[in-house]
Enzyme design. Structure first.
Site, short mmCIF file in Angstrom:
data_model
loop_
_atom_site.label_atom_id
_atom_site.label_comp_id
_atom_site.label_asym_id
_atom_site.label_seq_id
_atom_site.Cartn_x
_atom_site.Cartn_y
_atom_site.Cartn_z
N CYS B 172 -5.60 68.24 24.12
CA CYS B 172 -6.96 67.86 24.49
C CYS B 172 -7.82 69.01 24.98
CB CYS B 172 -6.90 66.72 25.49
SG CYS B 172 -5.98 65.34 24.76
N HIS B 303 -13.53 68.23 32.31
CA HIS B 303 -12.62 67.53 31.42
C HIS B 303 -12.81 66.02 31.69
CE1 HIS B 303 -9.29 67.08 28.73
NE2 HIS B 303 -8.57 66.45 29.63
N HIS B 337 -12.48 59.62 25.13
CA HIS B 337 -11.69 60.84 25.00
C HIS B 337 -11.41 61.08 23.53
CE1 HIS B 337 -9.20 64.15 25.57
NE2 HIS B 337 -8.52 63.77 26.63
#
Lengths: 393, 410
Positions: B172, B303, B337
């Site tokens: 990620c 994030h 996400h």
């Protein structure tokens, strides 16, 4: 074509491998001297058409790494952690701990880096996880401890955890060329001062999932194909920090992309031309060429490019796939260590130049030019103890 | 390869084209409008059968037609993530005002990050295997799986036979990795133009895994909120045109922002839990590489996944680096996400924010968690003169990457 100025070049100062030849550098050297590894038909995979494999046969996760922390570890990760461990064990610089362990802060010292090549991580882990979601009583009845295995950077991340590698940690996806792409990544990390020591290599596991995928894509090369596996890893240092006992200097790395097999030869030829130019090497000076051993039209294209280049060269052409099988993501990394092994077992007083070529069905063509340092008879390289008994079994 | 006329590794790098495929809009303009409005991409998942899950919202891209963007490649030969990657690259190149011929005459690199690659194809292959046995796998689908395709397909679409292509599957944080690698290639004089970013397609495997970990939010993603309940999985792609400053100036290109630097490190601590000290170290590495002081940062694109663990750890890391933390937003509140695309789409958001003078909001926000204690720009975008912006990307495996962008003043 323009030529690059002299700039820091990565130097290969140590290497190790877990391969069908066995566990560790010594086993690889011995295997290269004695010829090919032995085929086997993995027992549980008798149903897969035409499957033969050259497994890293002696390698078993718990024997190599112990029981602690390995219960949910997949084979790809275990091969990576174990191979990295062999290099870390031999190098005080890597086991010493800049960073949070009481040394200088991590923002002052570049950390210890790892760059690892892969095809698609562990296809087996990924597909097993989906299968458990589809076949369990509930779609979320999956094993959470195995979830990290389904992410492609699992092996690199675990190797960092096991060996406290807090520098840049990179996974590179690139099929047969992954090892060369990883080496180029390592080069740039060093050239920009983001890392000094880099563990750099690639890993691939044999699994039924991979065997089926390669069977269906035809990439396994038909009836003669043998799937290999393992992990090969180099420790590379920036040239100014490399010891005299180093194995080889990386003179050039070049890549291109082909669209369809009829472009393979032309694209690879362009890479070779540029790389040899940047390395200031003529084809006649080449000592050995290690090809990817890609099957079918891909491999024909690779050899066509080399035929044109090597018309006036006495260089021997070696295909690692002949003795290790089709090792997919770890192919180029095995090519590199094969050349290092050949240089070590055939002593010479002067430097020799080797070329590594790679083509993959994903469209990548690439090559590397290595200058192998003189190998006085009686051995050379880092003055290292033999591979530790714990990893030798 | 170009001659190295400048000092080693000193070339400046700017962003001249943006291509976005996202659940809140396709194309830089719609993506910008979505960020300004605080649009939510959340909706019931249609990408796979969600029967048996008690809840299954996600931020899916539902109006994507690859045929609209691809001119060279047949979309049917590509997996969904690769389709996203190539489409976003097409949009970015067009946005940069580059023709295919101009592009292929330059020293190019393609650098694409991803978490799952074509795992969605692997999901389908497993379904077929369960129904009809492994002999029945579709060879065309099996052939799309190797993750290198995400970058090589971009090169093939533009016929960049001399390009170096690299796919970076570092989970990620992969988008930031890919952008950082492009920055280095141009800095070193080894490329003039880099198509860099990230792409991912939603898949059952990853949803089931996060669901099992208890980290999927039932309805919406509410980062930094005291009642946050986790992530929503998402998908898409962000590809940016990184270009040497001299190249951009020579052709009179529009410059969105400058890529000032980045940091890269590894927690070496835990497979899935972030580690505060090393996240903080990564931000320090990035700021140092960019030559920027913490107090100069105008806002942080966090994030910000919306999980209990990430948000507090990341916020504490930020507070340890910044004496007075800047405003800190999570675009995942809007985009979900999107895994390997996440930090690339956020990078596009940062570039647009600098150019357009606003800070995107953190939506779905009611009350800030006191353990987070950051101004997360709740629910409404705010106007702001921005000079420096920081983009965080954290990943499984402890892979951290932080990129710093700056306004380019001619």
């Amino acid at each position: 074509m323009t030529k690059r100025p002299t700039r820091p070049r990565p130097v290969i100062v140590d290497w190790s491998a877990i391969s069908p030849f066995g566990i560790g550098r010594e086993a690889f050297l011995a295997g290269m001297s004695s010829g090919g590894a032995t085929d086997c038909v993995p027992a549980e995979d008798g149903a897969i058409p035409r499957t033969r494999a050259r497994m890293a046969g002696q390698f078993e996760t718990r024997t190599a790494l112990g029981r602690k922390g390995t219960r949910s570890m997949d084979r790809l990760t275990a091969l990576t952690v174990a191979t990295a461990g062999q290099l870390v064990e031999r190098c005080a610089d890597l086991t010493g701990s800049p960073g949070q362990d009481g040394g200088a802060p991590a923002d002052v010292l570049p950390g210890r880096a790892l760059v690892l090549g892969t095809t698609t991580g562990s296809a087996q882990s990924m597909m097993d996880f989906t299968r458990s979601s589809l076949t369990g009583d509930r779609p979320y009845h999956v094993d959470p401890a195995r979830f990290p295995n389904t992410v492609m950077n699992c092996a690199a991340g675990q190797a960092a955890i096991w060996h406290r590698l807090k520098g840049p940690n990179v996974t590179v996806g690139g099929g047969r060329a992954a090892g060369l792409l990883a080496l180029n990544y390592a080069r740039r990390l060093q050239a920009t001062g983001r890392a000094s020591s880099v563990l750099c290599g690639a890993a691939e596991e044999y699994s039924p999932a991979r065997a089926w995928l390669q069977h269906h894509t035809g990439d396994a090369g038909g009836a003669d194909s043998v799937l290999g596996e393992g992990c090969a890893m180099l420790r590379v240092e920036p040239s100014e920090q490399a010891p005299d006992s180093a194995f080889a200097d990386v003179l050039a790395l070049e890549f291109g992309v082909f669209d369809g097999v009829n472009q393979v030869a032309a694209v690879l030829r362009q890479c070779l031309h540029t790389a040899l130019g940047n390395a200031d090497v003529t084809p006649a000076e080449l000592w050995r060429v290690a090809t990817s051993g890609a099957p079918g039209a891909l491999g024909s294209g690779e050899h066509a490019a080399l035929d044109a280049l090597l018309a006036d060269s006495a260089a021997d052409r070696v295909s690692c796939a002949d003795f290790l099988g089709d090792t997919a993501a770890v192919a180029a990394a095995f090519q590199v260590v094969s050349v290092l092994a050949m240089a070590e077992t055939e002593p010479a007083d002067a430097p020799r130049t080797a070329l590594i070529t790679s083509v993959d069905r994903d469209g990548v063509a690439g090559c590397a030019v290595l200058s192998l340092r003189p190998t006085p008879s009686g051995g050379y390289g880092p003055s290292t103890p033999p591979i530790a008994a714990t990893t030798q079994q | 390869m170009p001659e190295f006329t400048e000092a080693y590794g000193s070339r400046r790098v700017v962003l001249t084209g943006l291509g976005a495929v996202s659940s809140i809009g396709i194309g830089a303009e719609r993506f910008l409008a979505g960020l300004r409005q605080g649009r939510s991409g959340a909706k019931p998942i249609g990408a796979y059968d969600t029967t048996g899950f008690e809840y299954a919202n996600g931020c899916e891209v539902v109006d994507f037609d690859p045929g609209r963007y691809l001119t060279t490649l047949d979309p049917r030969t590509l997996g969904r993530a690769t389709q996203f990657s190539v489409a976003a690259a097409r949009m970015a190149v067009q946005d940069a005002g580059l023709s295919d011929n101009e592009l292929s005459s330059r020293a190019c690199m393609v650098s694409v990050g991803t978490t799952d690659g074509e795992s969605r194809d692997l999901d389908h292959l497993v379904e077929h295997e369960l129904e009809q046995g492994p002999e029945s796998m579709d060879p065309a689908v099996a052939g799309r799986v190797p993750v290198a395709n995400l970058s090589t397909a971009v090169a093939r679409e533009f016929r960049l036979t001399k390009a170096e292509t690299i796919t970076v599957p570092t989970a990620c944080a992969a988008g930031n990795y890919a952008i950082g690698y492009g920055l280095d290639a141009i800095r070193l004089g080894e490329a003039d133009i880099v198509l860099g970013g990230g792409a991912d397609a939603m898949c059952r495997k990853t949803f089931a895994g996060f669901y099992r970990l208890g980290t999927i939010a039932p309805e919406v993603c509410a980062p930094f909120d005291i009642d946050r309940k986790g992530i929503l999985t998402g998908e898409g792609a962000g590809i940016l045109v990184l270009e040497s400053l001299e190249s951009a100036l020579a052709r009179g290109a529009r410059i969105y922002a400058e890529v000032l630097g980045y940091g890269l490190n590894c927690d070496a601590y835990h497979q899935v839990a972030p580690y505060q000290d090393s996240v903080a170290d990564c931000m320090r590495l990035a700021l140092r590489d960019a030559g920027v002081k913490p107090e100069e940062v105008g806002f942080i694109s966090a994030h910000g996944t919306g999980t209990q663990a990430n948000d507090v750890t990341e916020a504490r890391a930020i507070r340890s680096v910044f004496a007075t933390p800047p405003r800190t937003v999570s675009m995942k509140s809007m985009l979900g996400h999107s895994m390997g695309a996440a930090s690339a789409l956020a990078a596009i958001g940062c570039a647009l924010a600098i150019r357009e003078g606003f800070i995107p909001p953190t939506i779905n926000h009611v009350e800030t968690d006191p353990d987070v204690a950051l101004d997360c720009v709740p629910n409404q975008a705010v106007p702001a003169e921005l000079r420096i912006v920081q983009n965080n990307g954290l990943a499984f495996g402890g892979n951290n990457s932080v990129v710093i962008f700056g306004r380019y003043d001619s």
